[in-house]
Design a protein around this motif. Sequence first.
Motif, PDB file in Angstrom:
ATOM      1  N   HIS A  25       0.928  -1.280  -0.006  1.00 13.90           N
ATOM      2  CA  HIS A  25       0.034  -0.050  -0.009  1.00 13.90           C
ATOM      3  C   HIS A  25       0.980   1.136   0.086  1.00 13.90           C
ATOM      4  N   GLU A  26       1.793   1.401   0.931  1.00 17.03           N
ATOM      5  CA  GLU A  26       2.746   2.432   1.108  1.00 17.03           C
ATOM      6  C   GLU A  26       3.455   2.674  -0.336  1.00 17.03           C
ATOM      7  N   LYS A  27       3.957   1.654  -0.967  1.00 14.24           N
ATOM      8  CA  LYS A  27       4.585   1.783  -2.105  1.00 14.24           C
ATOM      9  C   LYS A  27       3.763   2.358  -3.163  1.00 14.24           C
ATOM     10  N   LEU A  28       2.415   1.841  -3.326  1.00 14.42           N
ATOM     11  CA  LEU A  28       1.547   2.251  -4.283  1.00 14.42           C
ATOM     12  C   LEU A  28       1.203   3.792  -4.243  1.00 14.42           C
ATOM     13  N   ILE A  29       1.300   4.255  -2.802  1.00 13.84           N
ATOM     14  CA  ILE A  29       0.888   5.683  -2.683  1.00 13.84           C
ATOM     15  C   ILE A  29       2.086   6.574  -3.221  1.00 13.84           C
TER      16      ILE A  29
END
Length: 616
Positions: free
Chosen positions: A592-596
């Motif tokens: 999730h953090e990577k995608l953000i």
Amino acid sequence: MIQAYKHYLHILLNTEQVSEDELKEASIIIVPMVIGPISLVWALIYIAFEQYIPALIPLFYSCVSFINLWCYRRNKNLLIIQKVQMLLVLILPFLLMWTLGGFAQGSYVMIWAFFAPIASLIHEKEQKSQYWLYSFVALVVLSVVIDPLLITHYNHTIPPLAQEVFFFLNVTAALCGIYLLLKYFIRKTDINTKEKLKEKHNELMEYTQDELTKMFYTDSLTGLPNRRALIEAKKEIHNFSLLLINIDTFSQINDLYGEKFGDKVLIKFSEFLQENLKKNPECKLFRLSGDEFVLLSKEKNRDTLKNNLTKLIEEIHKHPLTIEDHDIYLNITVGISFEETELLLPTANMALKLAKKESKNIVFYSDEASLNEEYENNLKWIQEIKDAILENRIVMFFQPIMDNKTRTVTKYESLIRLVDKKGNIITPWHFLEIAKKAKLYKKLTKIVIRKSFEAFKDNTYDFSINLTIEDILDHNMNEYIFQMLQNYGIGKRVIFEIVESESIKNFDTVERFIKKVKSYGCRIAIDDFGTGYSNFEYLMKLQADFIKIDGSIIKSILNNKSSEVLTSVIISFAKEMNIKTIAEYVETKEIHEKLIKMGVNKSQGYYIDKPSADLH
């Protein structure tokens, strides 16, 4: 000189047709070329009105500008001319205003000084550009402080009409100049954006077609050929047997040690299989999904296959997999089929299920297994679906989709579930394909549409409904959708999610449907985007508002460079076309953090929340 004026003005007025370097040169050189001669004229006018001290300032600027241009012709050093001009443009307008008597008599001259902060924003680094703005503000403050003193010592000799003309000319010319600088700034930003997009595209294109194909047909966890590769392989093979291998009680390993540990087990097991198959190079190994592997073999003799598999099972029992200081003992169940190519996988699956049911390690497909499976997976489910429709046991589950900017849930996807007679929740994986064969699928689709509209009619959430191309091409289904949109009046919150978009043949009908639903305020999402690079061309035709990046790409984005690059390119293209991106299968915080960080707009997956019967 006249040709030079025309050249640089043409560049600034036609920014779409020139390069960034040409724009930069023009925006710097045009300042002394235009303002230098004007300043000379201005100095002469002040002299005519006997304003000798004010005349010295534009005269000084004019002389320095001509020297700047002469030096540039010799050494082509833009940096020197840029710094000198910015410094002069910042300081001299204030000096001129002070000699004219301060704000009351010369404030219209001060507007020229604002060129410096704007030019610094364009040509300097962000941190340095702030200093130019601070300097401008400091000079304004100083002007306010000394303004009373300037007024008392000012001798007014310029006629009021001349002052009005000066005011008009200064303000008009300064604002036109600022407009050109801002236009350059916008164009430069646009060029930078397109260059970044081009870089991302070129980065993707560095991967050869073979590498992209390999990524598409390779399982990201084990490196084995995947289900897609198996489907393609079956088109080319003849007279093969198919062995469907399943790891027994693998779910218990996941529950006991965690999914990451389970992944390591799958990797080790795949390596074990590959090592043991080196003696049989004609065999091809695939990872189907989860804990299932497929082996295509040229061996058609049942006894030989059974002996080989028995030895393999014995090897598995003798050699546990050592992972993180744990010895993992596995057992496998195998279903084998010798049927026609198209029937290999489903019949092997029937044999595998029968093997598990009868607690056997190896079962060969037979007519008996076929009859049992046919009854269990067709007649049983057809009746179950019919009963569920009549008894209102087709229910909706809703999976939240998080806005990555606000970290809040404002949208849900509607998902179909069947409640069996024992109260168990059955996912569509078990019954949807059978519903299509039994011609019950459209009834289910209508139930999904009706119950979704009913669930969201009294709240403010957006919601998406899956539609196949067959749904869109069906006239009766179209009319039902339009009627529901008309009755409920919540079209602005509806997203129709098109699945199987690459199978579109009749674009005219699809485009008419999209145009119609968009007239109600609905939006369009494309599901499973990215599994085929060619589907970029569909975006414009389908008027997509959202694209859902395929879960098979997202799941491996942390450890697969190809997945990361492909996702990055999709995001760049989507931004260029003003389309929002949604990532599916967001299973962990790290993903999730990577995608953000990469700029994905919305996320959906078990990390956000599982599908639920309730909206929360």
